[in-house]
Write an enzyme that holds these catalytic residues in place. Sequence first.
Site, short mmCIF file in Angstrom:
data_model
loop_
_atom_site.label_atom_id
_atom_site.label_comp_id
_atom_site.label_asym_id
_atom_site.label_seq_id
_atom_site.Cartn_x
_atom_site.Cartn_y
_atom_site.Cartn_z
CB ALA A 189 91.74 45.34 67.37
CB CYS A 242 85.81 45.42 59.06
SG CYS A 242 85.05 46.99 58.61
CG PHE A 243 86.24 40.22 61.36
CD1 PHE A 243 86.55 41.38 62.03
CD2 PHE A 243 85.61 39.20 62.08
CE1 PHE A 243 86.24 41.55 63.38
CE2 PHE A 243 85.32 39.34 63.42
CZ PHE A 243 85.63 40.52 64.06
CG PHE A 276 77.69 40.89 59.30
CD1 PHE A 276 77.09 42.13 59.16
CD2 PHE A 276 78.70 40.77 60.25
CE1 PHE A 276 77.48 43.22 59.94
CE2 PHE A 276 79.11 41.84 61.03
CZ PHE A 276 78.49 43.07 60.88
P1 NAD Z 1 80.33 52.73 54.38
O1 NAD Z 1 80.50 52.19 53.02
O2 NAD Z 1 79.09 52.43 55.14
O3 NAD Z 1 80.44 54.33 54.34
C1 NAD Z 1 81.43 55.03 53.65
C2 NAD Z 1 80.78 56.28 53.05
O4 NAD Z 1 81.82 57.09 52.48
C3 NAD Z 1 79.79 55.98 51.91
O5 NAD Z 1 78.53 56.55 52.22
C4 NAD Z 1 80.44 56.63 50.68
O6 NAD Z 1 79.49 57.20 49.77
C5 NAD Z 1 81.29 57.72 51.32
N1 NAD Z 1 82.38 58.21 50.48
C6 NAD Z 1 83.28 57.49 49.76
N2 NAD Z 1 84.14 58.32 49.14
C7 NAD Z 1 83.81 59.58 49.49
C8 NAD Z 1 84.33 60.86 49.18
N3 NAD Z 1 85.39 61.01 48.39
N4 NAD Z 1 83.72 61.94 49.71
C9 NAD Z 1 82.63 61.79 50.51
N5 NAD Z 1 82.10 60.61 50.85
C10 NAD Z 1 82.68 59.52 50.35
O7 NAD Z 1 81.61 52.28 55.21
P2 NAD Z 1 81.72 52.08 56.79
O8 NAD Z 1 81.20 50.74 57.17
O9 NAD Z 1 81.19 53.29 57.48
O10 NAD Z 1 83.30 52.01 56.96
C11 NAD Z 1 84.10 53.16 56.81
C12 NAD Z 1 85.48 52.86 57.34
O11 NAD Z 1 85.41 52.56 58.75
C13 NAD Z 1 86.16 51.64 56.71
O12 NAD Z 1 87.54 51.91 56.61
C14 NAD Z 1 85.93 50.53 57.71
O13 NAD Z 1 86.95 49.57 57.66
C15 NAD Z 1 85.98 51.27 59.02
N6 NAD Z 1 85.21 50.66 60.11
C16 NAD Z 1 83.96 50.16 59.89
C17 NAD Z 1 83.22 49.63 60.95
C18 NAD Z 1 81.84 49.06 60.75
O14 NAD Z 1 81.30 48.52 61.69
N7 NAD Z 1 81.22 49.17 59.59
C19 NAD Z 1 83.76 49.64 62.24
C20 NAD Z 1 85.05 50.18 62.44
C21 NAD Z 1 85.75 50.69 61.36
C1 UGA Z 2 84.01 43.96 64.21
C2 UGA Z 2 84.74 44.24 65.52
O1 UGA Z 2 84.10 43.52 66.57
C3 UGA Z 2 84.74 45.74 65.82
O2 UGA Z 2 85.50 45.98 67.00
C4 UGA Z 2 85.35 46.48 64.64
O3 UGA Z 2 85.28 47.88 64.88
C5 UGA Z 2 84.57 46.16 63.39
O4 UGA Z 2 84.59 44.73 63.16
C6 UGA Z 2 85.13 46.79 62.16
O5 UGA Z 2 86.28 47.14 62.10
O6 UGA Z 2 84.32 46.86 61.22
P1 UGA Z 2 81.48 43.72 63.48
O7 UGA Z 2 82.06 43.10 62.26
O8 UGA Z 2 80.49 44.80 63.33
O9 UGA Z 2 82.65 44.31 64.39
O10 UGA Z 2 80.79 42.58 64.37
P2 UGA Z 2 81.36 41.43 65.33
O11 UGA Z 2 80.52 41.38 66.53
O12 UGA Z 2 82.81 41.52 65.53
O13 UGA Z 2 81.05 40.11 64.49
C7 UGA Z 2 81.78 39.81 63.31
C8 UGA Z 2 81.35 38.44 62.81
O14 UGA Z 2 81.80 37.40 63.68
C9 UGA Z 2 79.83 38.27 62.71
O15 UGA Z 2 79.51 37.53 61.54
C10 UGA Z 2 79.49 37.47 63.95
O16 UGA Z 2 78.30 36.73 63.82
C11 UGA Z 2 80.72 36.58 64.05
N1 UGA Z 2 80.95 36.07 65.42
C12 UGA Z 2 81.28 36.92 66.41
C13 UGA Z 2 80.85 34.70 65.66
O17 UGA Z 2 80.56 33.90 64.74
N2 UGA Z 2 81.08 34.24 66.93
C14 UGA Z 2 81.41 35.08 67.95
O18 UGA Z 2 81.62 34.58 69.09
C15 UGA Z 2 81.51 36.45 67.68
#
Ligand code: NAD
Ligand code: UGA
Length: 458
Positions: free
Chosen positions: A222, A275-276, A337
Site C-alpha cells: 500500500a 514511512c514511505f 513533511f
Molecule cells: P514513533 O517513533 O512515533 O513511536 C514509537 C514509540 O515506540 C516511541 O515512543 C518509542 O519510545 C517506543 N518504543 C521503542 N521501543 C520500545 C520498547 N522496547 N518498549 C516500549 N516502547 C518502545 O513511531 P510511529 O510513527 O508511531 O510508528 C510506529 C510504527 O507504525 C512503525 O512501524 C511505522 O512504520 C508504523 N506506521 C506509522 C504511521 C505514521 O503515520 N507514523 C502510520 C502507519 C504505520
Molecule cells: C502514509 C500513507 O498515506 C498512510 O496510509 C500510511 O499509514 C502511512 O504513510 C504510514 O505507513 O506511515 P503519511 O506519510 O502520514 O501517510 O502521509 P501521506 O498523506 O501519505 O503523505 C506522504 C507524503 O506524500 C507527504 O510528504 C505528502 O505531502 C506527499 N504527497 C501526498 C504529495 O506530494 N502529493 C500527493 O498527492 C499526496
Amino acid sequence: MTFKKNILCIGAGYVGGPTMAMIAYKCPQYKVTVVDINPSRIAEWNSDDLPIYEPGLDKIVKSTRDKNLFFTTEMERGIKEAEIIFVSVNTPVKTFGAGAGMAADLQYWEKTARQILKCSESSKIIVEKSTFPVRTAFAMERILSLSENNTHFDVLSNPEFLAEGTAIKDLEYPDRVLIGSRETPSGVRAKDELIEIYSHWVPKDRIITSNIWSSELSKLVANAFLAQRVSSINSFTAFCEKTEANITEVARAIGMDSRLGNKFLNSSVGWGGSCFKKDILNLVYLCRHYGLEEVADYWEGVVRINEYQMERFVLNMLNAMFNTLAGKKICLFGFAFKGNTGDTRESPAIFIAKKLIEEKAELVITDPEALNNAKIDLNGIDGKIMYIDDPYEASGGCDAIAVMTEWDIYISLDFEKIYRSMVKPAFIFDGRNILDHKRLFDIGFNVFPIGKTPFTHF
Ligand code: NAD
Ligand code: UGA
C-alpha cells in the site's frame, strides 16, 4: 469499574497514541493502557500538551484519559495484566551492519517480544501494529514459543493505514481494517477477538481478513503504491516545465478516468514522512533477498525519482536566481513533511534546507507546528538559520520564499505586504502549487510553480 478486557499497547508514538485513544473512545468497556520506554513521552501524553499535533486528538484523549485510557511507563505490570497486546514500536531503517540503509532495524521489536515473554504469566494475543517485514510474525512466534510457564501466544498482523494530519478521521472511518491470522483454531479465535473490538465502530464489510503474510505484505505494498503515484506525477513535472504543459491540467485530465482516480496526484517538491522511504527500501531489500532483482529495481526507482525531484527543486532555484545563492536570504514556508502535522521526519524541507546551506544561502524557517522539530533536524549544521513563527516577519528582508508545506494559512497571506518587505527582484518557488501564481506575478514576484511555466518579469 471492572473492564471486559485489558488491552496494552507497547509504543506511545504517532500510531500507538491515536489508535489506542480511538479504541478507548469507541469501546468504554475495555481498559486500554499505553506504555513506552520514553518517560518524557508518557509524561506529555498525561499532560495538557500532547506530544503530537493531530486535529481532533486532544478531544478524544481528554474524554477517555484516566477513565479507560492510561499512559504509563510500567511495562511489566502492563504486560502481566493484558489479554491483548498491540506492538507499535518504531521500525526505522537499519543504519549499521548487513542491510544498512535498506533493511528494517528490528531491535526495538525484538526487545519488545522478549519483554513480553519475560513478564507474561498468562496466554495472550499479540497484535503487530507496527509495519514489519514480511514473515516477522513467524520470528515473533518463535521467540514467544520459548515460554516455560505454559503460556500460549497468538500473533496477529493488523497494519495501520492512518495518514498523519488526518489520523483521527482515518481511524474513525477507515477504508478498511486488515487482520491477518493463522488458520489454527486459536489463531481464528484471536482474529475473532480483534474483529469484535473494531466492530464497535467499523462496519463489518470494512473489516477484512487474510493470511498473516498477505497482511504484512499488503501494508508495504500500500505504501509503495501511494509513493509511486506521487513519484509518477512528479516525474512529469520536469517534462511539463520543458514543454509548457501544465501538471495540474494533466493531473485533472488523467484523474477523471475512474480507473486511475483523482487522489494522490498533487505534484510537489517531493514526498516525505517517516514511512514511505523506509517501507519501500525494506521492500526492495526483501526482493533482493529473494533474488527478485527486477522487482527490486522497479520499486527502487520510486525512491530515486523522489530524490531527483528534491534535487531538481534546488537546481531550479539556483538557476532562476542567477546561479548563485551565496549570501541570499531564503524563507522556507513550512517545514513539516505535509500539512496539519508537526512531524518533520524525512521532510523534503530537511533535504532542501541542507542543500541551500551548502550553496551558502541564509535560511529563515517558519511553520505553525514544526519549528521545534526543525531546530532538532538542523541542529549542528554549519550555516545561518533563523526560526520565526510569523510568516510576515520571517519573509521580511528575504530574496526568495520557498513553499515546503501545504499549510492553508499560506494561501490567504497578504502577499502585497510580503512583496513590499522583500529584497527585489523577489522570487517565490511554490513547492506545493498552493498559491495563486498569476496574482503573485501581478504583484511583482517572479513565480516558479512545480510542473508549470514560470511567471517571470525578465
Ligand atoms: P514513533 O517513533 O512515533 O513511536 C514509537 C514509540 O515506540 C516511541 O515512543 C518509542 O519510545 C517506543 N518504543 C521503542 N521501543 C520500545 C520498547 N522496547 N518498549 C516500549 N516502547 C518502545 O513511531 P510511529 O510513527 O508511531 O510508528 C510506529 C510504527 O507504525 C512503525 O512501524 C511505522 O512504520 C508504523 N506506521 C506509522 C504511521 C505514521 O503515520 N507514523 C502510520 C502507519 C504505520
Ligand atoms: C502514509 C500513507 O498515506 C498512510 O496510509 C500510511 O499509514 C502511512 O504513510 C504510514 O505507513 O506511515 P503519511 O506519510 O502520514 O501517510 O502521509 P501521506 O498523506 O501519505 O503523505 C506522504 C507524503 O506524500 C507527504 O510528504 C505528502 O505531502 C506527499 N504527497 C501526498 C504529495 O506530494 N502529493 C500527493 O498527492 C499526496
